[in-house]
Each structure stands twice: as C-alpha cells, then as structure tokens.
Write an enzyme that holds these catalytic residues in place. Structure first.
Site, PDB file in Angstrom:
ATOM      1  N   ARG A   1       0.832  -1.205   0.000  1.00 31.54           N
ATOM      2  CA  ARG A   1       0.000   0.000   0.000  1.00 31.54           C
ATOM      3  C   ARG A   1       0.869   1.259   0.000  1.00 31.54           C
ATOM      4  O   ARG A   1       0.628   2.215  -0.732  1.00 31.54           O
ATOM      5  CB  ARG A   1      -0.925  -0.016   1.205  1.00 31.54           C
ATOM      6  CG  ARG A   1      -1.771   1.210   1.437  1.00 31.54           C
ATOM      7  CD  ARG A   1      -2.767   1.470   0.342  1.00 31.54           C
ATOM      8  NE  ARG A   1      -2.226   2.325  -0.705  1.00 31.54           N
ATOM      9  CZ  ARG A   1      -2.917   2.804  -1.716  1.00 31.54           C
ATOM     10  NH1 ARG A   1      -4.192   2.499  -1.855  1.00 31.54           N
ATOM     11  NH2 ARG A   1      -2.369   3.587  -2.625  1.00 31.54           N
TER      12      ARG A   1
ATOM     13  N   CYS B   1       1.365   4.218  -2.763  1.00 33.24           N
ATOM     14  CA  CYS B   1       1.173   5.633  -2.424  1.00 33.24           C
ATOM     15  C   CYS B   1       2.354   6.467  -2.919  1.00 33.24           C
ATOM     16  O   CYS B   1       2.173   7.556  -3.475  1.00 33.24           O
ATOM     17  CB  CYS B   1       1.028   5.800  -0.911  1.00 33.24           C
ATOM     18  SG  CYS B   1      -0.598   5.342  -0.265  1.00 33.24           S
TER      19      CYS B   1
END
Length: 277
Positions: free
Chosen positions: A234, A238
């Site tokens: 994740r 990002c």
C-alpha cells in the site's frame, strides 16, 4: 481445509453494484450513499474473499522446511515467543533485541528466513508482490499471520527508545513533502471528509476511527488487482502515486512510517484479510 466460494456470482453482482453507483452519481440522485453502503457491505463478505487462499498458502509456508538448515519458520519469534502467532501482528512493529532494531512483520519474516532457515531470499524478494501467475511468499505469510490476530486490537507500547525514534521518523515521513508534485502522505490524509471520485480518503493525521478502520483492514484482497496486498505494498503504491522514487521494500524507513500509522490506529480491531475494490 481449502475453501471454495461463489466468486463468479460475487463478481457479477459486484460489477452490477458498481455500474449502479456510477449511474446514480451521473443522475445526481439521493440514493448514491445507499448504493455505496451496499457496495461496501458486499466487499466485507468473508465468504467471497479470495484472500483466504493466501491464508491457506501462508499456513503451509510457515510449516515448510526450507533453506540450508532445512527447518520451518515455526521457531521464528515475532515478539510473543518462538512460534507464537496469536496476537503477534497486533503488537508490530516492535523492537527486537536479537536484531537490535524495530521491525514490522515483513522485515521480521525476512530476518527469520535468513537467520532461522539460512534461506537465500533473492527469489522471495523478486516475488515480494504477487502478480498474474506468480504468488508471493511474503503476502501469503503476512496474511496468514495477521489473520491470527483477528478480533484483537492494535497496541504499540513504544516503551523502547528505538520504538519511539521509529515513531518520530515515521511521523516526519508522513508530513514530508517532496518530488515533482510536492506531495506528502498528509496531502491526502490529514483532513476529514476528503474524497477522490468514489474513494474516501481517511484522515490518518490523528488517532481515531479513520486510522483504526484503515490500518486494521490490511492485508486486503484488491479486486482491482486480483491480488492480496500488505501494508508495504500500500505504501509502495502511495509513493508511486505521489511520483516519488519507490521506497525500498521492508526498509527501516517503511517500518518507521508503519509504526507511526499503526500507533494512530491504536485500539483498532483487526479483521483481515479484508476485501477492497
């Protein structure tokens, strides 16, 4: 025991729901929020979650003898004692005296592979993120171990000086703006009620419900990628979206950022693998 679920029915119904949401938004109706809630409820259905295949594979990997020592990971200490999995994920990242550093789950697993098993981790790192036709040992193991903390709440004591330092560095990374877009994590995640298209952006700059619901839902099965992803993935994504150089996998910097985010999620009840769009 292996699980079999009505994935085709689920995906068809899910697609229908998404189309309905988009149509309603285009029409500007008041039913959009209700359809969004229905969509989220469908995503939360554990019986339709392919992420449990990762749990099954992770369980097998945990007990498989590998490396030059031909031993399993069952004596790996994740902070609760050698081989103890229940509740371990809820207290990570944490300081490990044998490594003299703060580690998150992925860092610790790599350390155990090298020290407990004497395993060459080149192949493991090459498959750190699963893709079509290629499973990821790390995503399988993390999902299996994190699942053992379901129903428990995150609690980082930060009683050690190195844990406190990791938290401070992680907070600095969260607010640090850089690269082409002059973005930081806080650009998207420091206000209440922000949204990109249909996607709500949780406010992770303060402890509370947003951080608890977000952090406690990873690892998660991503329908858009047909893969189960961990928090390291994740954060990697990002940084890509912020047009920053990709962070090193399982680096001290990523562990620091995860330490900060997990502390913000203190008290959040773990329920993984979740399932998201």
């Amino acid at each position: 025991m292996k699980r079999r679920r009505p994935y085709l029915f689920f995906l068809v119904t899910l697609l229908s729901s998404v189309i309905t949401i988009v149509t309603l938004r285009a029409q500007g109706t008041d039913n959009t929020d209700k359809e969004l809630e229905r969509y989220r409820e469908m995503l939360d259905d554990p019986m339709a979650n392919p992420g449990y295949f990762n749990v099954d594979r992770g369980e097998q990997l945990w007990a498989t003898a590998r490396g030059k020592k031909s031993v399993s990971l069952e004596t790996c200490d994740l902070g609760k004692g050698p081989g103890v999995l229940e509740g371990a994920y809820a207290e990570l990242p944490r300081y490990f005296a044998d490594a003299n550093k703060v580690m998150d789950l992925e860092q610790r697993l790599l350390w155990c592979m090298q020290t407990v098993q004497d395993l060459d981790i080149k192949d493991v790192l090459a498959r750190k993120f699963g893709s079509e036709g290629h499973t990821s040992d790390m995503e399988d193991l993390v999902t299996f171990i994190a699942n053992k903390s379901n129903g428990m709440k995150f609690h980082l004591s930060l009683s050690n000086a190195q844990e406190q330092q990791a938290y401070a560095i992680g907070k600095e990374l969260f607010y640090r703006r850089s690269s082409l877009l002059d973005f930081s994590c806080s650009t998207c995640h420091s206000e209440d009620g922000k949204r990109i298209r249909l996607q709500e952006l949780p406010n992770l700059s303060k402890p509370g419900v947003d951080a608890q619901k977000t952090i406690a839902s990873w690892p998660t099965y991503r329908n858009s990628q047909s893969q189960t992803r961990t928090m390291q993935n994740r954060l990697y994504d990002c940084y890509r979206q912020m047009r920053m150089p990709p962070p090193d996998y399982a680096s001290d910097g990523m562990t620091a950022l995860i330490t900060y985010l997990t502390k913000q999620a203190e008290g959040g009840e773990i329920n993984v693998p979740s399932i998201k769009r």
